[in-house]
Structures are given as structure tokens and as C-alpha cells.
Design a protein around this motif. Structure first.
Motif, PDB file in Angstrom:
ATOM      1  N   ARG A  76      31.863  39.902  38.138  1.00 51.78           N
ATOM      2  CA  ARG A  76      32.156  41.012  37.233  1.00 51.78           C
ATOM      3  C   ARG A  76      32.786  40.444  35.979  1.00 51.78           C
ATOM      4  NH1 ARG A  76      35.616  45.599  40.177  1.00 51.78           N
ATOM      5  NH2 ARG A  76      35.344  46.492  38.093  1.00 51.78           N
ATOM      6  N   ARG A  77      32.512  41.066  34.826  1.00 47.57           N
ATOM      7  CA  ARG A  77      32.971  40.522  33.550  1.00 47.57           C
ATOM      8  C   ARG A  77      34.423  40.862  33.239  1.00 47.57           C
ATOM      9  NH1 ARG A  77      33.224  44.362  29.688  1.00 47.57           N
ATOM     10  NH2 ARG A  77      33.181  42.808  28.012  1.00 47.57           N
ATOM     11  N   THR A  78      35.003  41.793  34.003  1.00 45.16           N
ATOM     12  CA  THR A  78      36.305  42.338  33.637  1.00 45.16           C
ATOM     13  C   THR A  78      37.458  41.637  34.362  1.00 45.16           C
ATOM     14  OG1 THR A  78      36.060  44.034  35.346  1.00 45.16           O
ATOM     15  CG2 THR A  78      35.327  44.598  33.131  1.00 45.16           C
ATOM     16  N   VAL A  79      38.659  41.882  33.857  1.00 46.33           N
ATOM     17  CA  VAL A  79      39.898  41.475  34.517  1.00 46.33           C
ATOM     18  C   VAL A  79      40.578  42.744  35.040  1.00 46.33           C
ATOM     19  CG1 VAL A  79      40.262  39.411  33.131  1.00 46.33           C
ATOM     20  CG2 VAL A  79      41.123  41.592  32.284  1.00 46.33           C
ATOM     21  N   PRO A  80      41.505  42.585  35.987  1.00 46.06           N
ATOM     22  CA  PRO A  80      42.012  41.358  36.593  1.00 46.06           C
ATOM     23  C   PRO A  80      41.110  40.869  37.721  1.00 46.06           C
ATOM     24  CG  PRO A  80      43.172  43.232  37.501  1.00 46.06           C
ATOM     25  CD  PRO A  80      42.257  43.780  36.448  1.00 46.06           C
ATOM     26  N   GLY A  81      41.294  39.591  38.039  1.00 43.12           N
ATOM     27  CA  GLY A  81      40.657  39.017  39.207  1.00 43.12           C
ATOM     28  C   GLY A  81      41.688  38.217  39.981  1.00 43.12           C
ATOM     29  N   LYS A  91      37.897  35.905  46.755  1.00 44.03           N
ATOM     30  CA  LYS A  91      37.937  36.490  45.421  1.00 44.03           C
ATOM     31  C   LYS A  91      37.887  38.011  45.469  1.00 44.03           C
ATOM     32  CE  LYS A  91      35.575  32.426  43.607  1.00 44.03           C
ATOM     33  NZ  LYS A  91      34.338  31.898  42.968  1.00 44.03           N
ATOM     34  N   VAL A  92      38.783  38.636  44.705  1.00 46.27           N
ATOM     35  CA  VAL A  92      38.865  40.092  44.622  1.00 46.27           C
ATOM     36  C   VAL A  92      38.944  40.465  43.146  1.00 46.27           C
ATOM     37  CG1 VAL A  92      40.019  42.168  45.458  1.00 46.27           C
ATOM     38  CG2 VAL A  92      40.272  40.021  46.721  1.00 46.27           C
ATOM     39  N   GLY A 118      39.145  43.707  40.119  1.00 45.55           N
ATOM     40  CA  GLY A 118      39.430  45.112  39.838  1.00 45.55           C
ATOM     41  C   GLY A 118      40.778  45.526  40.392  1.00 45.55           C
ATOM     42  N   SER A 119      41.533  46.280  39.604  1.00 48.35           N
ATOM     43  CA  SER A 119      42.910  46.596  39.987  1.00 48.35           C
ATOM     44  C   SER A 119      42.991  47.401  41.272  1.00 48.35           C
ATOM     45  CB  SER A 119      43.620  47.331  38.851  1.00 48.35           C
ATOM     46  OG  SER A 119      42.929  48.515  38.486  1.00 48.35           O
ATOM     47  N   ARG A 120      42.106  48.368  41.484  1.00 52.10           N
ATOM     48  CA  ARG A 120      42.215  49.194  42.690  1.00 52.10           C
ATOM     49  C   ARG A 120      41.960  48.383  43.949  1.00 52.10           C
ATOM     50  NH1 ARG A 120      38.725  54.480  42.080  1.00 52.10           N
ATOM     51  NH2 ARG A 120      39.927  55.085  43.924  1.00 52.10           N
ATOM     52  N   LEU A 121      40.947  47.547  43.932  1.00 51.30           N
ATOM     53  CA  LEU A 121      40.658  46.723  45.113  1.00 51.30           C
ATOM     54  C   LEU A 121      41.762  45.692  45.329  1.00 51.30           C
ATOM     55  CD1 LEU A 121      38.765  46.098  47.413  1.00 51.30           C
ATOM     56  CD2 LEU A 121      37.414  44.657  45.867  1.00 51.30           C
ATOM     57  N   ILE A 122      42.304  45.158  44.245  1.00 47.72           N
ATOM     58  CA  ILE A 122      43.388  44.188  44.389  1.00 47.72           C
ATOM     59  C   ILE A 122      44.621  44.843  45.006  1.00 47.72           C
ATOM     60  CG2 ILE A 122      45.012  42.726  43.134  1.00 47.72           C
ATOM     61  CD1 ILE A 122      42.725  42.080  41.181  1.00 47.72           C
ATOM     62  N   LEU A 123      44.970  46.061  44.578  1.00 45.47           N
ATOM     63  CA  LEU A 123      46.135  46.731  45.158  1.00 45.47           C
ATOM     64  C   LEU A 123      45.956  46.943  46.662  1.00 45.47           C
ATOM     65  CD1 LEU A 123      47.249  49.430  42.542  1.00 45.47           C
ATOM     66  CD2 LEU A 123      47.916  47.030  42.741  1.00 45.47           C
ATOM     67  N   ARG A 124      44.759  47.304  47.082  1.00 42.91           N
ATOM     68  CA  ARG A 124      44.501  47.465  48.520  1.00 42.91           C
ATOM     69  C   ARG A 124      44.609  46.135  49.250  1.00 42.91           C
ATOM     70  NH1 ARG A 124      42.584  51.673  46.063  1.00 42.91           N
ATOM     71  NH2 ARG A 124      42.208  53.637  47.182  1.00 42.91           N
ATOM     72  N   THR A 125      44.142  45.085  48.598  1.00 44.14           N
ATOM     73  CA  THR A 125      44.245  43.751  49.189  1.00 44.14           C
ATOM     74  C   THR A 125      45.708  43.354  49.368  1.00 44.14           C
ATOM     75  OG1 THR A 125      42.137  43.072  48.201  1.00 44.14           O
ATOM     76  CG2 THR A 125      43.656  41.319  48.864  1.00 44.14           C
ATOM     77  N   LEU A 126      46.538  43.686  48.374  1.00 43.01           N
ATOM     78  CA  LEU A 126      47.959  43.329  48.469  1.00 43.01           C
ATOM     79  C   LEU A 126      48.636  44.043  49.626  1.00 43.01           C
ATOM     80  CD1 LEU A 126      49.075  43.214  44.714  1.00 43.01           C
ATOM     81  CD2 LEU A 126      48.235  41.366  46.183  1.00 43.01           C
ATOM     82  N   ASP A 127      48.253  45.298  49.905  1.00 34.83           N
ATOM     83  CA  ASP A 127      48.812  45.990  51.069  1.00 34.83           C
ATOM     84  C   ASP A 127      48.417  45.285  52.358  1.00 34.83           C
ATOM     85  OD1 ASP A 127      50.512  47.975  50.240  1.00 34.83           O
ATOM     86  OD2 ASP A 127      49.254  49.650  50.866  1.00 34.83           O
ATOM     87  N   GLY A 128      47.221  44.676  52.359  1.00 36.76           N
ATOM     88  CA  GLY A 128      46.801  43.921  53.534  1.00 36.76           C
ATOM     89  C   GLY A 128      47.529  42.602  53.673  1.00 36.76           C
ATOM     90  N   LEU A 129      47.907  42.009  52.547  1.00 39.51           N
ATOM     91  CA  LEU A 129      48.608  40.724  52.594  1.00 39.51           C
ATOM     92  C   LEU A 129      50.067  40.886  52.992  1.00 39.51           C
ATOM     93  CD1 LEU A 129      47.249  39.028  49.326  1.00 39.51           C
ATOM     94  CD2 LEU A 129      46.496  38.630  51.679  1.00 39.51           C
ATOM     95  N   LYS A 130      50.684  41.985  52.522  1.00 41.93           N
ATOM     96  CA  LYS A 130      52.093  42.236  52.836  1.00 41.93           C
ATOM     97  C   LYS A 130      52.284  43.738  52.924  1.00 41.93           C
ATOM     98  CE  LYS A 130      56.811  41.068  51.398  1.00 41.93           C
ATOM     99  NZ  LYS A 130      57.638  40.374  50.366  1.00 41.93           N
ATOM    100  N   ALA A 131      52.602  44.222  54.096  1.00 39.37           N
ATOM    101  CA  ALA A 131      52.595  45.665  54.348  1.00 39.37           C
ATOM    102  C   ALA A 131      53.650  46.422  53.549  1.00 39.37           C
ATOM    103  CB  ALA A 131      52.779  45.939  55.838  1.00 39.37           C
ATOM    104  N   GLU A 132      54.809  45.847  53.378  1.00 38.49           N
ATOM    105  CA  GLU A 132      55.921  46.552  52.723  1.00 38.49           C
ATOM    106  C   GLU A 132      56.349  45.836  51.440  1.00 38.49           C
ATOM    107  OE1 GLU A 132      56.852  49.434  53.668  1.00 38.49           O
ATOM    108  OE2 GLU A 132      55.794  49.479  55.577  1.00 38.49           O
ATOM    109  N   PRO A 133      56.737  46.606  50.448  1.00 38.36           N
ATOM    110  CA  PRO A 133      56.651  48.071  50.367  1.00 38.36           C
ATOM    111  C   PRO A 133      55.212  48.533  50.230  1.00 38.36           C
ATOM    112  CG  PRO A 133      57.406  47.167  48.283  1.00 38.36           C
ATOM    113  CD  PRO A 133      57.352  46.012  49.232  1.00 38.36           C
ATOM    114  N   ARG A 134      54.870  49.563  50.986  1.00 39.57           N
ATOM    115  CA  ARG A 134      53.483  50.018  51.073  1.00 39.57           C
ATOM    116  C   ARG A 134      53.089  50.793  49.824  1.00 39.57           C
ATOM    117  NH1 ARG A 134      49.761  49.796  54.576  1.00 39.57           N
ATOM    118  NH2 ARG A 134      51.160  48.784  56.058  1.00 39.57           N
TER     119      ARG A 134
END
Length: 251
Positions: free
Chosen positions: A48-53, A60-61, A63-79
Motif C-alpha cells: 500500500r502506498r500510504t502510511v503508517p506502516g 507487516k501491518v 493502516g492505522s485501524r489495522l495497526i491499532l488492532r494489532t497493538l491490542d493483540g501484542l499487549k492487552a492493556e490498556p485495551r
């Protein structure tokens, strides 16, 4: 865990992801890219041509929405996600409608006043260019983006004229408790990034700071580079910034 975040300095979705990483307490390496030069590299790196990545141990992830979901998977809290449909809808709206309005406003501003682009590079790790060359490149990049991706300056004008409605909606989300609580959620951060970018406009700053939306954005993202001087936006766009409540107040 090795986290590497690819950003454009001053980008509002990038600011959203950085705020989320800081909230989670996740250390990361930031890689600064320049507009115009970033698209090809991002397309090759993320598809994809856009940031963030974000690269997480080689995964590799984008887009901001997918990255935020990934971060919840990496560390549950704060959710960031509680399963509340109202929060997820507010996040979608912030990523889609609000983010686009802020994008076309800043693209128009940097096309019109490319010298303002220098202020967004404060603290960024990018190679310095002579001012005349940097300003010429900035004007060229953002003129092309406005024409090719938005269809012209009317998109920026419509974005600015829509701001009272968009800000009213943010204030309603705060009033209803969907966002603005003590513990930020994904919608808080998604919306705060775009409002924080809009607060770099001297033409808009006082109007936004007077609202709950402005106070929320400054609380969640206290530091944000960039300063777009007064007068960058056309004067005949400015009357549309009056909120409905203000318009109803007798002189």
C-alpha cells in the motif's frame, strides 16, 4: 519484540498510531519518510502506498485501524477495543470522514504555502534540503496529490466548510461518553490525530480550542509538529467555520 514504524512527519494517522504505542508502553523504532518519496517505498514494503506502516518481528501491518488492532493483540492493556459497537463506529468515522477532511485541508495548505511544510519536519530524521528546493518539491507533491486524489481545491474547500458539522459530531461523541473517558479507546486516538492536525492551522485554532474536541486532542496528543500561518486558507471559507450555536446567537 522488534517494532519499526514507518511514518510521514506530521501525518495524522501516524500520530494516532504513535499515541497508541506510547499508551501501550511499547518501544519502537520510528522511520521518517518524505511525502512524494514515500509512496513507492511503502508500496514495495507493505503493498500500500500510504502510511503508517508497522513491522512487528518481520510481520507487516499497514493502516492505522489495522495497526491499532494489532497493538491490542501484542499487549492487552490498556485495551483499545472493548467490543462496544459505538466505539467501533466512531473509529470508522474518524478514520474515514474526519481523516479525509483533515487531509485535504493540509494538502491544500502545503500546496498554497509550501514554506509551512518545514515546520512539520521539526524533530524528524530526514535529510535537509535547501529551502528553495524543499519548497518547490513540497508545492509540486501536494499540488499533484490534491489534483489527482481529491479532484482539485474544491475538496479542500468542502472539507473546511464541513468542519463545524464534524466538530459538532465529535463533541456529541464526548458528551455521550463514546469517547473522552479517562482511559482512551481506539476511537479517541483515531479522532484525536485528525483534530490535532487541524490545530496546526492558525486560521482554525481558536475555534477548535474552544470546543471539547480540541481539549481532547491536546490531552491525548500533547505534542504535534507544524504551524500553518493565518491567511493560508481563503478568507471566503472562514464564515463557514461559525458553529450553529454561534450562528444562532444575536449580535
Amino acid at each position: 519484540m522488534d517494532l519499526k514504524l514507518y511514518v510521514i512527519p506530521g501525518s495524522h494517522p501516524c500520530a494516532t498510531v504513535e499515541a497508541a504505542l506510547d499508551l501501550k508502553g511499547l518501544p519502537y523504532e520510528r522511520v521518517d519518510l518524505l511525502p512524494g518519496l514515500s509512496s513507492v517505498a511503502q508500496l514495495a514494503r507493505f503493498g500500500r502506498r500510504t502510511v503508517p506502516g508497522l513491522v512487528v518481528d518481520g510481520y507487516k501491518v499497514s493502516g492505522s485501524r489495522l495497526i491499532l488492532r494489532t497493538l491490542d493483540g501484542l499487549k492487552a492493556e490498556p485495551r483499545l477495543y472493548s467490543g462496544d459497537p459505538a466505539v467501533e463506529e466512531a473509529e470508522r468515522w474518524g478514520d474515514d470522514e474526519l481523516q479525509s477532511a483533515a487531509r485535504w485541508a493540509i494538502v491544500y495548505a502545503l500546496k498554497t504555502n509550501p514554506a509551512a511544510g518545514d515546520s512539520f519536519l521539526a524533530g524528524a530524521n530526514v535529510p535537509p534540503l535547501p529551502a528553495p528546493l524543499a519548497h518547490q518539491a513540497t508545492r509540486g507533491v501536494f499540488t499533484a496529490e490534491l489534483r489527482l486524489l481529491a479532484g482539485g481545491a474544491h475538496a479542500a474547500e468542502q472539507a473546511v466548510r464541513d468542519l463545524p458539522r464534524l466538530l459538532d459530531h465529535i463533541d456529541e461523541l464526548i458528551e455521550s461518553g463514546v469517547i473522552g473517558g479517562e482511559a482512551p479507546n481506539a476511537a479517541d486516538l483515531q479522532i484525536a490525530g485528525s483534530v490535532r492536525l487541524l490545530l496546526t492551522f492558525a486560521d482554525l485554532r481558536d475555534m477548535i480550542d474552544a470546543r471539547p474536541a480540541g481539549r481532547l486532542a491536546r490531552r491525548l496528543i500533547p505534542r504535534y509538529p507544524g504551524d500553518v500561518p493565518a491567511g493560508t486558507l481563503p478568507a471566503d471559507w472562514m464564515p463557514a467555520l461559525e458553529s450553529p450555536a454561534e450562528a444562532a446567537t444575536p449580535a
